[in-house]
Write a protein that holds these residues in place. Structure first.
Motif, PDB file in Angstrom:
ATOM      1  N   ARG A 190     -46.196   5.539   9.083  1.00 12.89           N
ATOM      2  CA  ARG A 190     -45.696   4.732   7.970  1.00 12.89           C
ATOM      3  C   ARG A 190     -46.258   3.310   8.025  1.00 12.89           C
ATOM      4  NH1 ARG A 190     -41.532   5.163   4.436  1.00 12.89           N
ATOM      5  NH2 ARG A 190     -40.866   7.112   5.436  1.00 12.89           N
ATOM      6  N   GLU A 191     -46.436   2.783   9.233  1.00 11.36           N
ATOM      7  CA  GLU A 191     -46.930   1.413   9.371  1.00 11.36           C
ATOM      8  C   GLU A 191     -48.377   1.288   8.898  1.00 11.36           C
ATOM      9  OE1 GLU A 191     -45.475   3.142  11.722  1.00 11.36           O
ATOM     10  OE2 GLU A 191     -43.493   2.169  11.737  1.00 11.36           O
ATOM     11  N   ASP A 192     -49.143   2.389   8.983  1.00 17.73           N
ATOM     12  CA  ASP A 192     -50.544   2.344   8.575  1.00 17.73           C
ATOM     13  C   ASP A 192     -50.693   2.259   7.056  1.00 17.73           C
ATOM     14  OD1 ASP A 192     -51.361   2.621  11.263  1.00 17.73           O
ATOM     15  OD2 ASP A 192     -51.113   4.802  11.133  1.00 17.73           O
TER      16      ASP A 192
ATOM     17  N   PRO B 128     -47.854   2.032   4.309  1.00 22.72           N
ATOM     18  CA  PRO B 128     -46.455   2.051   3.876  1.00 22.72           C
ATOM     19  C   PRO B 128     -46.281   2.472   2.420  1.00 22.72           C
ATOM     20  CG  PRO B 128     -47.247  -0.198   4.181  1.00 22.72           C
ATOM     21  CD  PRO B 128     -48.282   0.693   4.749  1.00 22.72           C
ATOM     22  N   ALA B 129     -47.151   2.000   1.527  1.00 26.03           N
ATOM     23  CA  ALA B 129     -47.019   2.343   0.108  1.00 26.03           C
ATOM     24  C   ALA B 129     -47.228   3.836  -0.115  1.00 26.03           C
ATOM     25  CB  ALA B 129     -48.012   1.535  -0.719  1.00 26.03           C
ATOM     26  N   LEU B 130     -48.211   4.396   0.578  1.00 18.76           N
ATOM     27  CA  LEU B 130     -48.482   5.829   0.439  1.00 18.76           C
ATOM     28  C   LEU B 130     -47.310   6.642   0.974  1.00 18.76           C
ATOM     29  CD1 LEU B 130     -50.389   8.139  -0.271  1.00 18.76           C
ATOM     30  CD2 LEU B 130     -51.478   7.857   1.971  1.00 18.76           C
ATOM     31  N   HIS B 131     -46.767   6.247   2.106  1.00 22.79           N
ATOM     32  CA  HIS B 131     -45.622   6.957   2.672  1.00 22.79           C
ATOM     33  C   HIS B 131     -44.409   6.888   1.731  1.00 22.79           C
ATOM     34  CE1 HIS B 131     -46.108   8.605   6.756  1.00 22.79           C
ATOM     35  NE2 HIS B 131     -47.157   7.802   6.829  1.00 22.79           N
ATOM     36  N   GLU B 132     -44.205   5.746   1.127  1.00 25.46           N
ATOM     37  CA  GLU B 132     -43.081   5.609   0.209  1.00 25.46           C
ATOM     38  C   GLU B 132     -43.251   6.521  -1.001  1.00 25.46           C
ATOM     39  OE1 GLU B 132     -40.917   2.188  -2.567  1.00 25.46           O
ATOM     40  OE2 GLU B 132     -42.420   1.616  -1.063  1.00 25.46           O
ATOM     41  N   LEU B 133     -44.477   6.589  -1.505  1.00 25.20           N
ATOM     42  CA  LEU B 133     -44.751   7.433  -2.668  1.00 25.20           C
ATOM     43  C   LEU B 133     -44.561   8.912  -2.338  1.00 25.20           C
ATOM     44  CD1 LEU B 133     -45.672   7.352  -5.607  1.00 25.20           C
ATOM     45  CD2 LEU B 133     -48.047   7.455  -4.800  1.00 25.20           C
ATOM     46  N   VAL B 134     -45.074   9.350  -1.193  1.00 25.16           N
ATOM     47  CA  VAL B 134     -44.930  10.746  -0.778  1.00 25.16           C
ATOM     48  C   VAL B 134     -43.454  11.083  -0.566  1.00 25.16           C
ATOM     49  CG1 VAL B 134     -45.435  12.400   1.067  1.00 25.16           C
ATOM     50  CG2 VAL B 134     -47.237  10.874   0.230  1.00 25.16           C
ATOM     51  N   THR B 135     -42.724  10.169   0.050  1.00 26.83           N
ATOM     52  CA  THR B 135     -41.294  10.392   0.289  1.00 26.83           C
ATOM     53  C   THR B 135     -40.544  10.553  -1.032  1.00 26.83           C
ATOM     54  OG1 THR B 135     -41.380   9.129   2.343  1.00 26.83           O
ATOM     55  CG2 THR B 135     -39.209   9.456   1.342  1.00 26.83           C
ATOM     56  N   ARG B 136     -40.884   9.728  -2.015  1.00 29.71           N
ATOM     57  CA  ARG B 136     -40.208   9.795  -3.310  1.00 29.71           C
ATOM     58  C   ARG B 136     -40.460  11.135  -4.002  1.00 29.71           C
ATOM     59  NH1 ARG B 136     -41.795   5.174  -5.244  1.00 29.71           N
ATOM     60  NH2 ARG B 136     -43.462   5.835  -6.642  1.00 29.71           N
ATOM     61  N   VAL B 137     -41.705  11.596  -3.976  1.00 29.22           N
ATOM     62  CA  VAL B 137     -42.032  12.877  -4.615  1.00 29.22           C
ATOM     63  C   VAL B 137     -41.371  14.033  -3.877  1.00 29.22           C
ATOM     64  CG1 VAL B 137     -43.900  14.462  -5.210  1.00 29.22           C
ATOM     65  CG2 VAL B 137     -44.212  12.000  -5.538  1.00 29.22           C
ATOM     66  N   ALA B 138     -41.401  14.001  -2.547  1.00 29.77           N
ATOM     67  CA  ALA B 138     -40.785  15.067  -1.756  1.00 29.77           C
ATOM     68  C   ALA B 138     -39.281  15.143  -2.031  1.00 29.77           C
ATOM     69  CB  ALA B 138     -41.041  14.850  -0.272  1.00 29.77           C
ATOM     70  N   THR B 139     -38.646  13.990  -2.187  1.00 30.69           N
ATOM     71  CA  THR B 139     -37.204  13.959  -2.475  1.00 30.69           C
ATOM     72  C   THR B 139     -36.907  14.595  -3.827  1.00 30.69           C
ATOM     73  OG1 THR B 139     -36.957  11.937  -1.164  1.00 30.69           O
ATOM     74  CG2 THR B 139     -35.201  12.458  -2.734  1.00 30.69           C
ATOM     75  N   ARG B 140     -37.728  14.311  -4.826  1.00 28.60           N
ATOM     76  CA  ARG B 140     -37.543  14.913  -6.146  1.00 28.60           C
ATOM     77  C   ARG B 140     -37.671  16.434  -6.092  1.00 28.60           C
ATOM     78  NH1 ARG B 140     -41.474  11.052  -9.769  1.00 28.60           N
ATOM     79  NH2 ARG B 140     -40.314   9.096  -9.551  1.00 28.60           N
TER      80      ARG B 140
ATOM     81  N   ALA C 172     -52.071  12.968   6.562  1.00 28.93           N
ATOM     82  CA  ALA C 172     -53.324  12.811   7.300  1.00 28.93           C
ATOM     83  C   ALA C 172     -54.401  12.336   6.336  1.00 28.93           C
ATOM     84  CB  ALA C 172     -53.741  14.131   7.946  1.00 28.93           C
ATOM     85  N   LEU C 173     -55.222  11.398   6.778  1.00 24.95           N
ATOM     86  CA  LEU C 173     -56.283  10.835   5.955  1.00 24.95           C
ATOM     87  C   LEU C 173     -57.647  11.203   6.528  1.00 24.95           C
ATOM     88  CD1 LEU C 173     -55.219   7.218   4.901  1.00 24.95           C
ATOM     89  CD2 LEU C 173     -55.256   9.303   3.519  1.00 24.95           C
ATOM     90  N   SER C 174     -58.549  11.575   5.633  1.00 20.33           N
ATOM     91  CA  SER C 174     -59.934  11.830   5.996  1.00 20.33           C
ATOM     92  C   SER C 174     -60.795  10.703   5.447  1.00 20.33           C
ATOM     93  CB  SER C 174     -60.390  13.173   5.408  1.00 20.33           C
ATOM     94  OG  SER C 174     -61.805  13.282   5.431  1.00 20.33           O
TER      95      SER C 174
END
Length: 335
Positions: free
Chosen positions: A83-85, A87-99, A108-110
């Motif tokens: 999340r520290e790497d 944070p915005a991406l983690h927040e967005l993924v968390t929001r979609v997963a919650t929905r 993971a990033l390539s």
């Protein structure tokens, strides 16, 4: 909760039924070849020995195929991020997963520039979302990235990894058996068994892969539908698909070859539309032999085994979703 389309359900049912038939044909074909061999050499009861040998052959091929498959993350050359790497991406993924009411996946990033976006993992609780730097660079705005993430996590909600793994089992086994038979040198008298087994395996692999590709296309359309409903913006997903499709068409064939191992899992196919043409001769001006035939075979193979619907077809469907949303009257507010 996103609605289910009757046409999508019908397409999935037809594909699964077809793969069930292919599985039966494969097992019966292997059993028949072995039964013929045991009957010819006088082993009795031939049917029992054939059944046992069929089970042993299938189990052995399955074990060997399982052992040689690399993890998708390694193929994608992706590294997990905290999340520290991002944070915005983690927040967005968390929001979609919650929905979608699913566990938040590991991200993971390539660093590859080919536009890649996929999820891997057999169970929703053990899913990894893989994005490439090329995808993040290609998309504009949070809405497009959210739509892409929603599409990928819709696969998790629909348990597509589990479904596709199960239904592709006969294809994997048939391909594994055909490959190992092709590697045998100087088969001698065993050719009476190897040749029929190779023929059965090749036919089952071709038919099964075609049906599996059809099912994959159906699942992609279903994920598009879920993403459009979850985000409330079919236009955002359409815009993202346009950008990614354009970037893929501009990506060198060499880079697409590097990403070909995950092409069927990504949001768009990462296979080049045309085969790479390498000129021959001292001056580099000689066309490879039968290039016209190779080109047509490549196109036919892409059409037959295409794992994603044409992008234009997906855009048309998303436009239809958008029109239906615009025509739907807003709910009345309670006073």
């Amino acid at each position: 909760m996103p609605s289910r389309s009757p046409s999508l359900i019908a397409g999935m049912f037809a594909a699964v039924l077809g793969l069930g038939i292919v599985s039966v044909v494969f097992l019966v074909g292997v059993w028949a070849v072995l039964y013929g061999l045991f009957s010819f050499i006088g082993v009795a009861p031939a049917s029992h020995f054939a059944a046992g040998s069929t089970a042993l052959t299938i189990a052995s091929v399955g074990y060997l195929e399982h052992r040689q498959i690399d993890t998708i993350e390694r193929v994608a050359d992706a590294e997990r991020i905290d999340r520290e790497d991002e944070p915005a991406l983690h927040e967005l993924v968390t929001r979609v997963a919650t929905r979608l009411d699913i566990p938040v996946p590991t991200i993971a990033l390539s660093e590859r520039q080919a536009p890649e976006a996929l999820v891997v993992g057999f169970r929703p609780g053990n899913v990894h979302l893989i994005l490439s730097r090329g995808t993040l660079d290609a998309l504009e705005g949070t809405a497009e990235l959210e739509a892409v993430i929603a599409h990928e996590l819709a696969h998790v909600k629909n348990r597509d990894a589990m479904v596709m793994t199960i239904v592709s089992l006969p294809v994997v086994l048939a391909k594994g058996l055909a490959t190992r038979i092709a590697d045998i040198e100087s088969p001698g008298w065993t050719a009476v068994v190897i040749v029929p087994l190779g023929l059965v395996s090749t036919v089952v692999w071709g038919v099964g892969k075609g049906i599996t590709a059809r099912l994959s296309r159906v699942r992609e359309r279903a994920a598009d539908r879920v993403a459009a409903e979850i985000t409330g913006s079919p236009a955002a997903l359409a815009s993202a698909l346009k950008r990614l499709d354009r970037d893929i068409s501009e990506t060198p064939n060499r880079d697409l070859r590097d990403a070909s191992g995950i092409s069927s899992l990504s949001i768009l196919s990462l296979e080049p539309e045309e085969p790479e043409k390498v000129m021959l001769g001292p001056e580099g001006d000689t066309e490879p032999s039968y290039w016209w035939l190779r080109t047509r075979l490549h196109r036919f193979q892409r059409w037959l085994f295409r794992t994603h619907p044409p992008t234009d077809d997906r855009l048309d469907r998303l436009a239809a979703y958008e029109r239906r949303q615009e025509g739907r009257a807003p709910p009345e507010r309670q006073s």
